[in-house]
Design a protein around this motif. Structure first.
Motif, short mmCIF file in Angstrom:
data_model
loop_
_atom_site.label_atom_id
_atom_site.label_comp_id
_atom_site.label_asym_id
_atom_site.label_seq_id
_atom_site.Cartn_x
_atom_site.Cartn_y
_atom_site.Cartn_z
N GLN A 8 0.65 -1.13 0.01
CA GLN A 8 -0.09 -0.09 0.06
C GLN A 8 0.79 1.19 -0.03
N ILE A 9 1.84 1.16 0.77
CA ILE A 9 2.87 2.60 0.86
C ILE A 9 3.53 2.55 -0.52
N GLU A 10 4.04 1.44 -1.00
CA GLU A 10 4.54 1.57 -2.48
C GLU A 10 3.68 2.07 -3.19
N ASN A 11 2.32 1.75 -3.27
CA ASN A 11 1.56 2.01 -4.28
C ASN A 11 1.01 3.51 -4.17
N LYS A 12 1.08 4.05 -3.02
CA LYS A 12 0.68 5.56 -2.54
C LYS A 12 1.67 6.30 -3.06
N THR A 13 3.18 5.88 -2.74
CA THR A 13 4.15 6.81 -2.95
C THR A 13 4.91 6.80 -4.29
N GLY A 14 4.69 5.74 -4.84
CA GLY A 14 5.59 5.12 -5.97
C GLY A 14 7.00 4.90 -5.55
N VAL A 15 7.27 4.80 -4.46
CA VAL A 15 8.68 4.31 -3.86
C VAL A 15 8.69 2.96 -3.42
N GLU A 16 9.63 2.29 -3.81
CA GLU A 16 9.74 0.94 -3.42
C GLU A 16 10.23 0.96 -1.84
N MET A 17 9.95 0.02 -1.05
CA MET A 17 9.99 -0.01 0.35
C MET A 17 11.77 -0.45 0.56
N GLU A 18 12.41 -1.09 -0.15
CA GLU A 18 13.83 -1.14 -0.19
C GLU A 18 14.52 0.10 -0.10
N ALA A 22 16.60 1.79 2.61
CA ALA A 22 17.80 2.12 2.52
C ALA A 22 18.20 3.55 3.03
N LEU A 23 17.29 4.25 2.86
CA LEU A 23 17.34 5.68 3.40
C LEU A 23 17.39 5.87 4.61
N ALA A 24 16.42 5.06 5.32
CA ALA A 24 16.23 5.08 6.84
C ALA A 24 17.73 4.56 7.63
N ASN A 25 18.18 3.63 6.87
CA ASN A 25 19.47 3.11 7.35
C ASN A 25 20.75 4.00 7.28
N ALA A 26 20.48 4.63 6.15
CA ALA A 26 21.58 5.72 5.67
C ALA A 26 21.60 6.76 6.74
N VAL A 38 26.01 13.82 4.12
CA VAL A 38 24.88 14.78 4.22
C VAL A 38 24.38 15.09 2.76
N ARG A 39 25.32 15.58 1.94
CA ARG A 39 25.04 15.64 0.48
C ARG A 39 24.30 14.67 -0.40
N LYS A 40 24.72 13.39 0.27
CA LYS A 40 24.25 12.22 -0.44
C LYS A 40 22.84 11.72 -0.17
N ILE A 41 22.67 12.04 1.34
CA ILE A 41 21.20 11.92 1.76
C ILE A 41 20.32 12.91 1.24
N ASP A 68 23.43 22.04 12.80
CA ASP A 68 22.87 21.24 13.90
C ASP A 68 23.89 20.28 14.22
N GLY A 69 24.69 19.29 13.40
CA GLY A 69 25.59 18.50 13.47
C GLY A 69 24.98 17.19 14.33
N SER A 70 23.76 17.03 14.44
CA SER A 70 23.82 15.75 15.47
C SER A 70 22.32 15.09 15.12
N SER A 71 21.54 15.66 14.28
CA SER A 71 20.31 15.15 13.65
C SER A 71 19.69 15.49 12.57
N LEU A 72 18.97 14.75 11.83
CA LEU A 72 18.43 15.07 10.76
C LEU A 72 16.75 15.37 10.59
N ASP A 73 16.29 16.47 10.50
CA ASP A 73 14.91 16.81 10.48
C ASP A 73 14.52 16.73 9.16
N LEU A 74 13.80 15.56 8.83
CA LEU A 74 13.26 15.27 7.55
C LEU A 74 12.02 16.35 7.06
N SER A 75 11.47 16.89 8.23
CA SER A 75 10.23 17.66 7.82
C SER A 75 10.98 19.11 7.41
N LYS A 76 12.14 19.45 8.07
CA LYS A 76 12.86 20.75 7.67
C LYS A 76 13.16 20.58 6.23
N ILE A 77 13.76 19.29 5.77
CA ILE A 77 14.15 19.35 4.48
C ILE A 77 12.97 19.41 3.54
#
Length: 82
Positions: A8-18, A22-26, A38-41, A68-77
């Motif tokens: 369902q997530i894949e169908n809704k977003t068009g992005v494969e879970m893998e 992989a992004l979450a792991n990075a 950071v640029r790569k992410i 900030d150096g310690s965390s990544l705020d995806l909502s900010k991006i």
């Protein structure tokens, strides 16, 4: 993925879970003081979101995260990508 929830997530977003995993792991193992990592992410997030990121915007996002150096705020991006 065979799990219906993930399909369902894949169908809704068009992005494969893998790719999402992989992004979450990075993100989980990234050194947010390392500009190259950071640029790569940031580029990966833009690609997954199907958003073109200008060099200036990428620089702004990367500098903000490195500052900030310690965390990544995806909502900010996400907000910066508009």
């Amino acid at each position: 993925m065979t799990n219906p929830f993930f399909r369902q997530i894949e169908n809704k977003t068009g992005v494969e879970m893998e790719e999402i995993f992989a992004l979450a792991n990075a993100i989980q193992h990234a050194d947010f003081t390392n500009e190259k990592q950071v640029r790569k992410i940031v580029r990966k997030v833009g690609k997954l979101a199907n958003k073109q990121i200008s060099k200036d915007l990428e620089d702004q996002i990367v500098n903000s995260i490195i500052k900030d150096g310690s965390s990544l705020d995806l909502s900010k991006i996400q907000k910066m990508m508009g």
